[in-house]
Design an enzyme around this catalytic site. Structure first.
Site, PDB file in Angstrom:
ATOM      1  CB  THR A  12      -0.901   0.014   1.259  1.00  0.00           C
ATOM      2  OG1 THR A  12      -1.623  -1.220   1.289  1.00  0.00           O
ATOM      3  CG2 THR A  12      -1.868   1.166   1.253  1.00  0.00           C
ATOM      4  CB  VAL A  13       3.432   2.542   2.356  1.00  0.00           C
ATOM      5  CG1 VAL A  13       4.381   3.730   2.433  1.00  0.00           C
ATOM      6  CG2 VAL A  13       2.429   2.577   3.507  1.00  0.00           C
ATOM      7  CE  LYS A  93       3.385   1.074  11.735  1.00  0.00           C
ATOM      8  NZ  LYS A  93       2.224   1.580  11.065  1.00  0.00           N
ATOM      9  N   GLY A 122       1.355   9.271  10.212  1.00  0.00           N
ATOM     10  CA  GLY A 122       1.133   9.362   8.762  1.00  0.00           C
ATOM     11  C   GLY A 122       1.720  10.651   8.197  1.00  0.00           C
ATOM     12  N   GLY A 175      -6.725   0.261   3.439  1.00  0.00           N
ATOM     13  CA  GLY A 175      -5.264   0.321   3.544  1.00  0.00           C
ATOM     14  C   GLY A 175      -4.769   1.015   4.804  1.00  0.00           C
ATOM     15  CD  GLU A 178       0.757  -1.594  10.678  1.00  0.00           C
ATOM     16  OE1 GLU A 178       1.840  -2.044  10.318  1.00  0.00           O
ATOM     17  OE2 GLU A 178       0.390  -0.439  10.398  1.00  0.00           O
ATOM     18  CG  ASP A 189       0.480   1.075  14.730  1.00  0.00           C
ATOM     19  OD1 ASP A 189       1.288   0.773  13.847  1.00  0.00           O
ATOM     20  OD2 ASP A 189      -0.069   2.194  14.805  1.00  0.00           O
ATOM     21  CE  LYS A 193       1.716   4.492  13.953  1.00  0.00           C
ATOM     22  NZ  LYS A 193       0.318   4.325  13.522  1.00  0.00           N
ATOM     23  N   GLY A 290      -2.771   5.101   5.818  1.00  0.00           N
ATOM     24  CA  GLY A 290      -3.098   5.004   4.391  1.00  0.00           C
ATOM     25  C   GLY A 290      -1.866   5.253   3.552  1.00  0.00           C
TER      26      GLY A 290
HETATM   27  N1  HSE Z   1      -1.873   0.744  10.855  1.00  0.00           N
HETATM   28  C1  HSE Z   1      -1.420   2.063  11.107  1.00  0.00           C
HETATM   29  C2  HSE Z   1      -2.573   2.888  11.634  1.00  0.00           C
HETATM   30  C3  HSE Z   1      -0.874   2.644   9.835  1.00  0.00           C
HETATM   31  O1  HSE Z   1      -3.711   2.441  11.485  1.00  0.00           O
HETATM   32  O2  HSE Z   1      -2.369   3.948  12.189  1.00  0.00           O
HETATM   33  C4  HSE Z   1      -0.171   3.962   9.986  1.00  0.00           C
HETATM   34  O3  HSE Z   1       0.949   3.857  10.810  1.00  0.00           O
END
Ligand code: HSE
Length: 321
Positions: A12-13, A93, A122, A175, A178, A189, A193, A290
């Site tokens: 996706t990225v 991350k 993001g 998208g 993860e 996640d 972060k 996304g």
């Molecule tokens: N899966 C992560 C989220 C993607 O939903 O924030 C962006 O880091």
């Protein structure tokens, strides 16, 4: 002359990144590394490769942009790139959170650059804001919604009465999630972060002494509706505090009233409140997940990386000494 770069990953990225870079006149994407080239017929055979090391060994490619899920592989590529004084730009991350000190040591030792604005928030430029704009500020607290998937799920449950599983399926389809969405919904996640944010705000010291986290798996429609009845919302909030020479991280589903700026951060948006002793509260908000949002941050890193090939600079310095 165009800057020659390579991308590792075409998910996706990676796809969004490749597309965004096509619009930039000074950049040439020389190679894109993927696990299975046969699956990516939209790219030319000359560009695709499954041999990452052949890219990392090239002297004409001084900048690598990586967006893959495999943390161990990402770490190995980052180490090799940095050990040659080149620039490594990543969205990974988990890899950055796990190895941040080791990677920054390599950066300092070999003269390469590691950039990972895309790893948090993001498209929101939060890491550079902390490191550069607030470089002299005493940061007291960072509080925010840093997972777009959870925020999307909770918003869709509240606004549209969508059951958890359906809202998650939508977040995956768009998208945001993860490849293993347990990382999102169980709070991992947000934890990665938070570690990166803490490091950007507070450096190595003081050390992070207390970490607690819960995800949103147990939040049901009844909870979301009960909150709405009293004009509140449930959001997954990460709270990073610096008190008494200690840093604590607390991530949990939190009831927010409309007076809280985070109450208004919905869907896949992220919102991060930085509280400085002198600056007061700053709210950064924007698209937190996304392909395009994440790739936009990587492109920003590319432009902020030094233009001079670091390995050449390093060789020159070594030859002088
Ligand atoms: N899966 C992560 C989220 C993607 O939903 O924030 C962006 O880091």
């Amino acid at each position: 002359m165009k800057q020659r770069i390579a991308i590792i990953g075409h998910g996706t990225v990676g796809k969004a990144l490749y597309a965004q870079l096509q619009n930039l006149p000074n950049i040439e994407v020389v190679k894109v590394a993927v696990k299975h080239p046969a699956k990516h017929r939209e790219l030319s055979r000359n560009i695709l490769t499954d041999d990452v090391n052949s890219i990392l060994d090239r002297v004409d490619i001084q900048v690598i942009l990586e967006a893959i899920d495999d943390t161990d592989a990402a770490f190995a590529y980052a180490k090799k790139t940095l050990s040659e004084g080149k620039t490594y730009i990543t969205a990974s991350k988990k890899m950055v959170a796990a190895s941040i000190s080791a990677l920054h040591e390599m950066e300092a030792r070999f003269g390469g650059r590691l950039l990972y604005e895309a790893a948090v928030g993001g498209a929101i430029p939060v890491l550079r804001t902390l490191r550069e704009h607030l470089a002299g500020e005493e940061i007291i607290r960072i509080r925010g919604i840093v997972n777009g998937t959870c925020n999307y799920i909770l918003t869709r449950m509240g606004e549209d009465d969508l059951p958890f599983a359906k809202a998650l399926a939508e977040a995956q389809q768009r998208g945001f999630a993860e490849s293993d969405p347990t990382s999102d919904i169980d709070g991992w996640d947000s934890y990665y972060k938070s570690i990166i944010l803490a490091r950007a705000a507070f450096g190595d010291k003081p050390e992070i002494s207390k970490v607690k986290w819960h995800g949103i798996r147990e939040v049901g429609l009844a909870d979301v509706h009960a909150a709405a009845k009293v004009n509140e919302k449930i959001k997954l909030v990460a709270d990073i505090k610096h008190t008494n020479q200690r840093v604590s991280i607390d991530i949990r589903p939190t009831l927010l009233g409309s007076a809280d700026p985070l109450y208004h951060i919905d869907r896949e948006l992220n919102g991060i409140i930085i509280e400085g002793r002198y600056a007061g509260q700053l709210l950064l908000q924007g698209s937190g997940a996304g392909g395009n949002a994440t790739a936009s941050a990587m492109v920003g890193d590319l432009y902020n990386a030094p233009k001079a090939p670091q390995s050449i600079v390093r060789k020159l310095l070594l030859s002088v000494n």
